[in-house]
Motif scaffolding. Structure first.
Motif, PDB file in Angstrom:
ATOM      1  N   LEU A  81       0.917  -1.503   0.272  1.00 35.49           N
ATOM      2  CA  LEU A  81       0.353  -0.182   0.310  1.00 35.49           C
ATOM      3  C   LEU A  81       0.766   1.462   0.105  1.00 35.49           C
ATOM      4  N   ILE A  82       1.605   1.245   0.721  1.00 35.97           N
ATOM      5  CA  ILE A  82       2.932   2.392   0.992  1.00 35.97           C
ATOM      6  C   ILE A  82       3.746   2.994  -0.282  1.00 35.97           C
ATOM      7  N   TYR A  83       3.762   1.927  -1.158  1.00 35.53           N
ATOM      8  CA  TYR A  83       4.342   1.334  -2.076  1.00 35.53           C
ATOM      9  C   TYR A  83       3.911   2.057  -3.424  1.00 35.53           C
ATOM     10  N   THR A  84       2.676   1.317  -3.255  1.00 32.32           N
ATOM     11  CA  THR A  84       2.408   2.004  -4.031  1.00 32.32           C
ATOM     12  C   THR A  84       1.502   3.927  -3.811  1.00 32.32           C
ATOM     13  N   MET A  85       1.558   3.819  -3.167  1.00 31.44           N
ATOM     14  CA  MET A  85       1.066   5.486  -2.683  1.00 31.44           C
ATOM     15  C   MET A  85       1.837   6.248  -3.594  1.00 31.44           C
ATOM     16  N   GLY A  86       3.298   5.982  -2.633  1.00 32.84           N
ATOM     17  CA  GLY A  86       4.471   6.955  -3.003  1.00 32.84           C
ATOM     18  C   GLY A  86       5.000   7.246  -2.083  1.00 32.84           C
ATOM     19  N   ASP A  87       6.238   7.528  -2.316  1.00 29.61           N
ATOM     20  CA  ASP A  87       7.403   7.716  -0.760  1.00 29.61           C
ATOM     21  C   ASP A  87       6.731   8.837  -0.348  1.00 29.61           C
ATOM     22  N   LYS A  88       5.841  10.226  -1.043  1.00 26.11           N
ATOM     23  CA  LYS A  88       5.550  10.849   0.269  1.00 26.11           C
ATOM     24  C   LYS A  88       4.787  10.772   1.083  1.00 26.11           C
ATOM     25  N   VAL A  89       3.633   9.508   1.094  1.00 26.44           N
ATOM     26  CA  VAL A  89       2.966   9.315   2.426  1.00 26.44           C
ATOM     27  C   VAL A  89       3.487   8.604   2.960  1.00 26.44           C
ATOM     28  N   GLU A  90       4.734   8.505   3.531  1.00 25.56           N
ATOM     29  CA  GLU A  90       5.268   8.409   4.762  1.00 25.56           C
ATOM     30  C   GLU A  90       5.307   9.372   5.215  1.00 25.56           C
ATOM     31  N   ASP A  91       5.307  10.611   4.889  1.00 25.27           N
ATOM     32  CA  ASP A  91       5.331  11.711   5.809  1.00 25.27           C
ATOM     33  C   ASP A  91       3.820  12.114   6.268  1.00 25.27           C
ATOM     34  N   ILE A 124       1.802   9.916   6.892  1.00 25.09           N
ATOM     35  CA  ILE A 124       1.920   8.547   7.526  1.00 25.09           C
ATOM     36  C   ILE A 124       2.332   8.867   9.592  1.00 25.09           C
ATOM     37  N   ILE A 125       3.503   9.985   8.856  1.00 17.86           N
ATOM     38  CA  ILE A 125       4.523  10.066  10.428  1.00 17.86           C
ATOM     39  C   ILE A 125       3.292  11.174  10.640  1.00 17.86           C
ATOM     40  N   LEU A 126       2.027  11.674  10.161  1.00 17.17           N
ATOM     41  CA  LEU A 126       1.663  13.081  10.849  1.00 17.17           C
ATOM     42  C   LEU A 126       0.802  12.206  11.480  1.00 17.17           C
ATOM     43  N   LEU A 127       0.330  11.046  11.049  1.00 16.92           N
ATOM     44  CA  LEU A 127      -0.621  10.036  11.753  1.00 16.92           C
ATOM     45  C   LEU A 127      -0.152   9.772  13.123  1.00 16.92           C
ATOM     46  N   ARG A 128       0.590  10.026  13.559  1.00 16.35           N
ATOM     47  CA  ARG A 128       0.779   9.195  14.616  1.00 16.35           C
ATOM     48  C   ARG A 128       0.530   8.252  15.238  1.00 16.35           C
ATOM     49  N   LEU A 129       0.430   7.139  14.193  1.00 16.79           N
ATOM     50  CA  LEU A 129       0.188   5.942  14.268  1.00 16.79           C
ATOM     51  C   LEU A 129       1.085   4.722  15.301  1.00 16.79           C
ATOM     52  N   LYS A 137      -5.224   1.372   7.209  1.00 14.13           N
ATOM     53  CA  LYS A 137      -5.608   2.559   5.754  1.00 14.13           C
ATOM     54  C   LYS A 137      -7.609   3.138   6.612  1.00 14.13           C
ATOM     55  N   ALA A 138      -8.321   2.955   7.302  1.00 10.60           N
ATOM     56  CA  ALA A 138      -9.101   3.229   7.768  1.00 10.60           C
ATOM     57  C   ALA A 138      -8.331   5.261   8.643  1.00 10.60           C
ATOM     58  N   LYS A 139      -7.226   5.065   9.265  1.00 14.62           N
ATOM     59  CA  LYS A 139      -6.157   5.958   9.353  1.00 14.62           C
ATOM     60  C   LYS A 139      -6.234   7.147   8.243  1.00 14.62           C
ATOM     61  N   LEU A 140      -5.669   6.142   6.881  1.00 13.91           N
ATOM     62  CA  LEU A 140      -5.677   6.869   5.960  1.00 13.91           C
ATOM     63  C   LEU A 140      -7.360   7.109   5.204  1.00 13.91           C
ATOM     64  N   ASP A 141      -8.107   7.023   5.331  1.00 12.27           N
ATOM     65  CA  ASP A 141      -9.698   7.458   5.465  1.00 12.27           C
ATOM     66  C   ASP A 141      -9.647   8.045   5.870  1.00 12.27           C
ATOM     67  N   GLU A 142      -9.610   7.737   7.029  1.00 17.60           N
ATOM     68  CA  GLU A 142      -9.786   9.608   8.351  1.00 17.60           C
ATOM     69  C   GLU A 142      -9.639  10.574   7.817  1.00 17.60           C
ATOM     70  N   HIS A 143      -7.674  11.007   7.422  1.00 17.89           N
ATOM     71  CA  HIS A 143      -7.477  11.940   6.987  1.00 17.89           C
ATOM     72  C   HIS A 143      -7.636  12.781   5.205  1.00 17.89           C
ATOM     73  N   PHE A 144      -7.725  11.301   4.422  1.00 25.14           N
ATOM     74  CA  PHE A 144      -7.652  12.326   3.396  1.00 25.14           C
ATOM     75  C   PHE A 144      -9.217  12.187   2.588  1.00 25.14           C
ATOM     76  N   ILE A 145     -10.335  11.236   3.877  1.00 24.14           N
ATOM     77  CA  ILE A 145     -11.782  11.899   3.403  1.00 24.14           C
ATOM     78  C   ILE A 145     -12.274  13.679   3.573  1.00 24.14           C
ATOM     79  N   VAL A 146     -12.008  14.121   2.446  1.00 26.16           N
ATOM     80  CA  VAL A 146     -12.607  15.668   3.423  1.00 26.16           C
ATOM     81  C   VAL A 146     -14.599  15.317   4.284  1.00 26.16           C
ATOM     82  N   ARG A 147     -14.584  15.913   5.114  1.00 27.59           N
ATOM     83  CA  ARG A 147     -15.673  16.327   5.239  1.00 27.59           C
ATOM     84  C   ARG A 147     -16.555  17.379   4.347  1.00 27.59           C
TER      85      ARG A 147
END
Length: 139
Positions: free
Chosen positions: A48-58, A60-65, A77-87
């Motif tokens: 998942l991370i590799y396919t998304m691209g190297d910038k997603v690493e930043d 993931i760090i912001l998500l503080r998992l 995936k659920a945490k990325l959903d929360e981050h990217f899905i616009v309210r």
């Protein structure tokens, strides 16, 4: 049985978070078709991370998992959903839906597809079909 290569989706464009739901649906189809879903969690997360691209690493760090959260595919995936899905502002989305008119030269199929995409964010619930019908009749 003949085997074939399944191509993963292109890298996710972090500047277009509104594209996340579509991108992750495409990735989920890739995950199933390629057999990735049967692989260990670590392989799924890394793919998942590799396919998304190297910038997603930043991101993931912001998500503080925790280490465990970051190693579980469904949790990540659920945490990325929360981050990217616009309210979305439902009133604004309904206004866009209700003001959408068929453009000159636009096919009926294209117009209906555009309406379906707009209606998806309007929270019409059980009224979805009726709202689609009414908009089509008024257009």
């Amino acid at each position: 049985m003949e085997h074939f290569q399944v191509t993963p989706p292109p890298k996710f464009d972090l500047t277009k978070p509104e594209e996340w739901p579509k991108w992750i649906r495409h990735f989920e189809k890739f995950r199933i078709a390629s057999g990735l879903e049967l692989q260990p969690e670590e392989t799924q997360v890394n793919t998942l991370i590799y396919t998304m691209g190297d910038k997603v690493e930043d991101v993931i760090i912001l998500l503080r998992l925790s280490a465990q959260e970051a190693s579980e595919y469904n949790t990540l995936k659920a945490k990325l959903d929360e981050h990217f899905i616009v309210r979305r502002n439902v009133i604004f989305e309904s206004t866009k839906f209700n003001q959408r008119q068929q453009e000159a030269g636009e096919s009926a199929d294209s117009f209906i597809m555009a309406l379906c995409c707009l209606a998806e964010h309007c929270s019409y619930g059980q009224l979805h079909s009726e709202m689609m019908r009414d908009n089509l009749l008024l257009a």
